[in-house]
Scaffold this active site. Structure first.
Site, short mmCIF file in Angstrom:
data_model
loop_
_atom_site.label_atom_id
_atom_site.label_comp_id
_atom_site.label_asym_id
_atom_site.label_seq_id
_atom_site.Cartn_x
_atom_site.Cartn_y
_atom_site.Cartn_z
N ASP A 1 -3.88 2.36 3.23
CA ASP A 1 -4.56 2.61 4.51
C ASP A 1 -5.27 3.96 4.45
OD1 ASP A 1 -3.43 0.27 5.39
OD2 ASP A 1 -1.74 1.26 6.39
N1 URA Z 1 2.07 -0.15 3.79
C1 URA Z 1 1.32 0.33 4.81
O1 URA Z 1 1.64 0.10 5.97
N2 URA Z 1 0.23 1.04 4.51
C2 URA Z 1 -0.15 1.35 3.26
O2 URA Z 1 -1.15 2.02 3.05
C3 URA Z 1 0.64 0.85 2.21
C4 URA Z 1 1.75 0.11 2.49
#
Ligand code: URA
Length: 237
Positions: free
Chosen positions: A103
């Site tokens: 993310d």
């Molecule tokens: N899980 C998440 O919620 N975000 C990420 O970036 C990676 C794993």
């Protein structure tokens, strides 16, 4: 291919470093001192030594990046800076892409490569490649929640997560969570499933790779020969 191009593409030396080393007789092509940076070599067949070290030619490029907050794990984005924008120009020309996604506000280990086949293999659900994340949660994680997160919780679309591993810090607000799958927003959704919230998330391992503590956020390095070997052997045994 030009000798200096080969040396720069293998991450051995910049063009100016190559020129200097060649002038000093420090670059050997098939055992003979190279005469000029523009000398033509065959990347697959020529044996190149740079300042006494054999240069291993790799068809593919592998980069470990410590992703900072605010950049997106995509090759291009109309609005935000991408992980590729953190690389120098010469590497941005290599058709690299991020192996998997993090993310925008998740930080840490990101593998960039141009090896589509390996990337596909590492990301395939059946590969069960383990990924560990250091996290900080909004509220303490009870024993009951820990068991639920480890055995499986329901996230988006009624999907039940596969067994995970949790190592909690003393205060139980954070720790390390290891999962063997990679659903969209998985860890955030898992914490939400136990009425909690992720405040900070950092990926620290991806399969056989561990985030290099020497890399500050936004910094990158080429994978070592050993890291490449371990990564490439995944799913082959
Ligand atoms: N899980 C998440 O919620 N975000 C990420 O970036 C990676 C794993």
């Amino acid at each position: 291919m030009r000798l200096d191009k080969f040396l720069s593409e293998t991450g051995t030396a910049t063009r100016s470093e190559s020129a200097k080393a060649i002038r000093r007789g420090g670059v050997l092509v098939d055992g003979v001192a190279a005469s000029s940076p523009s000398m033509q070599i065959d990347p697959e067949r020529s044996v190149i030594d740079y300042l006494g070290e054999r240069v291993v030619y790799r068809r593919y490029t592998y980069i470990m990046l410590n992703k900072p907050e605010g950049v997106v794990s995509a090759t291009e984005d109309g609005k935000d800076k991408t992980v590729l924008d953190l690389l120098p120009e010469k590497l941005r020309r290599l058709n690299l892409f991020p192996c998997g996604r993090l993310d925008k506000n998740t930080v840490g280990l990101m593998l960039l490569t141009d090896n589509g086949e390996l990337s596909h293999r590492l990301l395939a659900p059946k590969s069960h490649v383990a990924k560990s994340y250091r996290f900080l949660a909004e509220s303490e994680i009870s024993d009951e929640d820990k068991v639920a997160l480890e055995t499986g919780v329901y996230i988006a679309g009624g999907y039940r997560t596969k067994p995970a591993k949790l190592a909690l810090d003393e205060g139980r607000l954070g720790g390390v969570i290891t999962i063997i799958e990679g659903k969209y927003h998985q860890i955030k959704l898992m914490l939400e499933a136990v009425d909690n919230k992720i405040l900070h998330l950092e990926r620290i391992t991806f399969g056989s790779l561990t985030l290099d503590e020497g890399l500050a956020r936004g910094e990158w390095r080429f994978l070592t020969e050993r890291e490449i070997r371990e990564l490439e052997s995944h799913g082959r045994n």
